[in-house]
Scaffold this active site. Structure first.
Site, short mmCIF file in Angstrom:
data_model
loop_
_atom_site.label_atom_id
_atom_site.label_comp_id
_atom_site.label_asym_id
_atom_site.label_seq_id
_atom_site.Cartn_x
_atom_site.Cartn_y
_atom_site.Cartn_z
N TYR A 125 21.85 -43.14 -63.58
CA TYR A 125 22.81 -43.86 -62.71
C TYR A 125 22.53 -43.62 -61.23
O TYR A 125 23.42 -43.68 -60.41
CB TYR A 125 24.26 -43.47 -63.04
CG TYR A 125 24.57 -43.54 -64.50
CD1 TYR A 125 24.50 -44.76 -65.18
CD2 TYR A 125 24.91 -42.40 -65.21
CE1 TYR A 125 24.75 -44.82 -66.55
CE2 TYR A 125 25.17 -42.46 -66.57
CZ TYR A 125 25.08 -43.67 -67.24
OH TYR A 125 25.30 -43.72 -68.58
N ARG A 126 21.30 -43.29 -60.89
CA ARG A 126 20.91 -43.00 -59.51
C ARG A 126 21.71 -41.83 -58.91
O ARG A 126 21.82 -41.71 -57.69
CB ARG A 126 21.06 -44.25 -58.62
CG ARG A 126 20.33 -45.45 -59.18
CD ARG A 126 20.25 -46.58 -58.20
NE ARG A 126 19.26 -46.31 -57.15
CZ ARG A 126 17.95 -46.43 -57.30
NH1 ARG A 126 17.45 -46.81 -58.45
NH2 ARG A 126 17.14 -46.18 -56.32
N LEU A 127 22.26 -41.00 -59.79
CA LEU A 127 22.98 -39.82 -59.28
C LEU A 127 21.99 -38.67 -59.16
O LEU A 127 22.13 -37.61 -59.76
CB LEU A 127 24.15 -39.47 -60.21
CG LEU A 127 25.18 -40.59 -60.36
CD1 LEU A 127 26.31 -40.18 -61.31
CD2 LEU A 127 25.76 -40.96 -58.99
N HIS A 128 20.92 -38.95 -58.42
CA HIS A 128 19.86 -37.96 -58.26
C HIS A 128 20.38 -36.73 -57.51
O HIS A 128 21.33 -36.83 -56.73
CB HIS A 128 18.69 -38.57 -57.50
CG HIS A 128 18.28 -39.90 -58.02
ND1 HIS A 128 18.00 -40.11 -59.34
CD2 HIS A 128 18.12 -41.10 -57.40
CE1 HIS A 128 17.67 -41.38 -59.52
NE2 HIS A 128 17.75 -42.01 -58.36
#
Ligand SMILES: Cc1cc2nc3c(=O)[nH]c(=O)nc-3n(C[C@H](O)[C@H](O)[C@H](O)COP(=O)(O)O)c2cc1C
Length: 192
Positions: A170-173
């Site tokens: 979820y692009r929650l890098h």
């Protein structure tokens, strides 16, 4: 959470080395010219410890010339199989002559001759010229050890900032930035 970014780097680098990634030691090196034009190219990391990150090159190359005038540089590793990126920023210094000699001696003979043959980043009139320079070096050092050319050595990038980027769903890098503070390091997280 690891407080020492060098230890952390060595851990992730080891994981990259055993993961089967091709050339895990390959990193993009950025330098900056006098007129503030950034330039980036790949180099191979040869050593990393508390003192810094070492790579070798021709000191008269574009990067060598830029680093002589402005010793600030940045390295960026990306290991897709691990979904990890590491960015390193700081300033470089030349490795000692004995360190460079020792490393040069471990290189295979043809690479050693190539270091004599290549005027890295200067204009090459023809490929024949390069082959000729290589043959000349081979003739010159026939039946003897190839010495390290004076224009070939290593730089040690002493880091001021090291950032670890971990790819997450979820692009929650996750980003962990270590900044040098006195004798130690301060760690902050950054939005991805
Ligand atoms: C995977 C890879 C690794 C490389 N490693 C090095 C290296 O360790 N040292 C080096 O001088 N050039 C290395 N090169 C070549 C550089 O990317 C570059 O072409 C060369 O150093 C000249 O750069 P400059 O004109 O900016 O100085 C490598 C290239 C690739 C693709």
């Amino acid at each position: 959470m690891e407080k020492d970014p060098i230890k952390r780097f060595r851990t992730v680098f080891r994981r990259a080395q055993v993961s089967g990634i091709e050339l895990p030691e390959a990193a993009a090196l950025a330098t900056v010219s006098d007129d503030a034009q950034p330039s980036v190219r790949m180099v191979l990391l040869k050593h990393a410890d508390d003192k810094g990150f070492v790579f070798y090159t021709n000191l008269d190359s574009q990067k060598g010339r830029e680093l002589k005038r402005n010793p600030r540089a940045s390295l960026c590793f990306w290991w897709p199989a691990l979904q990890e990126q590491v960015r390193i920023e700081g300033s470089v210094e030349l490795v000692s002559t004995s360190e460079a000699d020792d490393y040069f001696a471990t290189r295979d003979r043809n690479s050693q001759l190539g270091a004599w043959a290549s005027q890295q980043s200067s204009e090459l009139p023809s490929l024949d010229e390069l082959r000729h320079a290589f043959d000349e070096a081979a003739k010159q050092y026939e039946k003897q050890l190839v010495p390290r050319p004076p224009h070939w050595s290593g730089y040690r990038l002493r880091p001021d900032r090291i950032e670890f980027w971990l790819g997450k769903p979820y692009r929650l890098h996750e980003r962990y930035l270590y900044s040098r503070e006195g004798d130690g390091w301060m760690m902050t997280m950054l939005y991805p």
